[in-house]
Design a protein around this motif. Structure first.
Motif, PDB file in Angstrom:
ATOM      1  N   UNK A   6      -5.985   9.470 -17.420  1.00 55.72           N
ATOM      2  CA  UNK A   6      -5.538   9.189 -16.057  1.00 55.72           C
ATOM      3  C   UNK A   6      -4.981   7.768 -15.995  1.00 55.72           C
ATOM      4  N   UNK A   7      -3.679   7.676 -15.739  1.00 53.55           N
ATOM      5  CA  UNK A   7      -2.985   6.390 -15.622  1.00 53.55           C
ATOM      6  C   UNK A   7      -2.607   6.229 -14.154  1.00 53.55           C
ATOM      7  N   UNK A   8      -3.351   5.397 -13.438  1.00 51.66           N
ATOM      8  CA  UNK A   8      -3.166   5.249 -11.999  1.00 51.66           C
ATOM      9  C   UNK A   8      -2.207   4.104 -11.692  1.00 51.66           C
ATOM     10  N   UNK A  35      -5.615  14.236  -0.309  1.00 47.85           N
ATOM     11  CA  UNK A  35      -6.038  13.048  -1.060  1.00 47.85           C
ATOM     12  C   UNK A  35      -4.995  11.938  -0.994  1.00 47.85           C
ATOM     13  N   UNK A  36      -3.791  12.286  -0.561  1.00 46.67           N
ATOM     14  CA  UNK A  36      -2.741  11.280  -0.444  1.00 46.67           C
ATOM     15  C   UNK A  36      -2.121  10.883  -1.764  1.00 46.67           C
ATOM     16  N   UNK A  37      -2.214  11.753  -2.779  1.00 45.48           N
ATOM     17  CA  UNK A  37      -1.703  11.402  -4.099  1.00 45.48           C
ATOM     18  C   UNK A  37      -0.758  12.476  -4.626  1.00 45.48           C
ATOM     19  N   UNK A  38       0.018  12.080  -5.614  1.00 47.26           N
ATOM     20  CA  UNK A  38       0.934  12.957  -6.336  1.00 47.26           C
ATOM     21  C   UNK A  38       0.918  12.513  -7.793  1.00 47.26           C
ATOM     22  N   UNK A  54      -0.344   8.428  -8.382  1.00 48.43           N
ATOM     23  CA  UNK A  54      -0.179   7.353  -7.416  1.00 48.43           C
ATOM     24  C   UNK A  54      -0.072   7.903  -6.011  1.00 48.43           C
ATOM     25  N   UNK A  55       0.135   7.030  -5.026  1.00 49.33           N
ATOM     26  CA  UNK A  55       0.242   7.474  -3.641  1.00 49.33           C
ATOM     27  C   UNK A  55       1.432   8.405  -3.440  1.00 49.33           C
ATOM     28  N   UNK A  56       1.251   9.388  -2.562  1.00 53.32           N
ATOM     29  CA  UNK A  56       2.317  10.320  -2.215  1.00 53.32           C
ATOM     30  C   UNK A  56       2.900   9.888  -0.872  1.00 53.32           C
ATOM     31  N   UNK A  72      -6.537  -0.026  -4.378  1.00 52.85           N
ATOM     32  CA  UNK A  72      -6.743  -1.429  -4.718  1.00 52.85           C
ATOM     33  C   UNK A  72      -5.914  -1.912  -5.894  1.00 52.85           C
ATOM     34  N   UNK A  73      -5.073  -1.055  -6.459  1.00 54.58           N
ATOM     35  CA  UNK A  73      -4.292  -1.439  -7.632  1.00 54.58           C
ATOM     36  C   UNK A  73      -3.082  -2.289  -7.249  1.00 54.58           C
ATOM     37  N   UNK A  74      -2.774  -3.254  -8.096  1.00 56.08           N
ATOM     38  CA  UNK A  74      -1.543  -4.025  -7.958  1.00 56.08           C
ATOM     39  C   UNK A  74      -0.603  -3.759  -9.128  1.00 56.08           C
ATOM     40  N   UNK A  75      -1.084  -3.046 -10.140  1.00 54.45           N
ATOM     41  CA  UNK A  75      -0.287  -2.707 -11.313  1.00 54.45           C
ATOM     42  C   UNK A  75      -0.867  -1.436 -11.926  1.00 54.45           C
ATOM     43  N   UNK A  76      -0.077  -0.709 -12.710  1.00 52.47           N
ATOM     44  CA  UNK A  76      -0.598   0.507 -13.355  1.00 52.47           C
ATOM     45  C   UNK A  76      -1.752   0.182 -14.293  1.00 52.47           C
ATOM     46  N   UNK A  77      -2.672   1.151 -14.420  1.00 46.79           N
ATOM     47  CA  UNK A  77      -3.851   0.917 -15.261  1.00 46.79           C
ATOM     48  C   UNK A  77      -4.424   2.249 -15.739  1.00 46.79           C
TER      49      UNK A  77
END
Length: 204
Positions: A6-8, A35-38, A54-56, A72-77
């Protein structure tokens, strides 16, 4: 076996474009309604795949925080990974008998871009990321996402890091994982190397 990594990311389209520039192609996955994601997916060989999530923007803000600490992410992780099992309830019972509780299983589903409904069961996704101990997932009769994911990449290595490697190895053994390296580190971390036709892609 490893089901997926999982790379968010806080910005799905931008991350997909960046991975493409590095040589890692992905295919559209689908939306997780409520969930607000895609996500977007890349086959990694051997029945494993990469989930970029990430966010949808087409969904309203969800009532609860998005999974995997996305808000809370500011960059992919690289934040989590999953192990595939055939019988989820039996795998949970076995892990508990070995001293590790993966949590209660729940049902999930989403529509693929072509309208196909995918359904699966999994133990709770981690509340704190990065999570070095995997969650468990079972796909039942649903077509596995790796079969429809962009091809060309291979998982070369997955390395876990944690302040207490011995404790992590015990938890891994409880869910049947004995072949993933766990290194000592000041804080939990995940690192994967993907091999693509354009060269390696590091995810951390």
């Amino acid at each position: 076996m490893i089901d997926h990594l999982v790379y968010a990311t806080p910005h799905l389209e931008a991350t997909v474009a960046d991975l493409a520039r590095q040589g890692l192609g992905t295919s559209p996955g689908g939306a997780h309604d409520g969930l607000g994601t895609r996500n977007a997916l890349a086959d990694l060989g051997g029945g494993a795949y990469l989930e970029v999530i990430g966010p949808d923007p087409d969904q309203p803000e969800p009532a609860q925080p998005r999974p995997f600490g996305i808000d809370g992410l500011t960059a992919p992780r690289l934040v989590a990974w999953a192990v595939r099992v055939d019988n989820l309830d039996a795998a949970v019972a076995t892990a508990r008998s070995r001293g590790h509780d993966p949590g209660a299983a729940r049902d999930m589903a989403r529509l693929r871009g072509d309208g196909l409904r995918l359904a699966w069961r999994l133990t709770p996704m981690p509340a704190t990321v990065p999570a070095v101990v995997p969650f468990l997932i079972a796909w039942g009769d649903t077509e596995h996402p790796s079969l429809g994911a962009a091809r060309g990449a291979r998982l070369e290595s997955l390395t876990l890091a944690h302040p207490d490697p011995a404790a992590v190895r015990e938890q891994l053994a409880a869910v049947g994982v004995t072949d993933i390296a766990v290194e000592p580190a000041p804080a939990p971390a995940l690192h994967a190397v993907l091999r693509t036709p354009s060269g390696p892609v590091d995810l951390g």
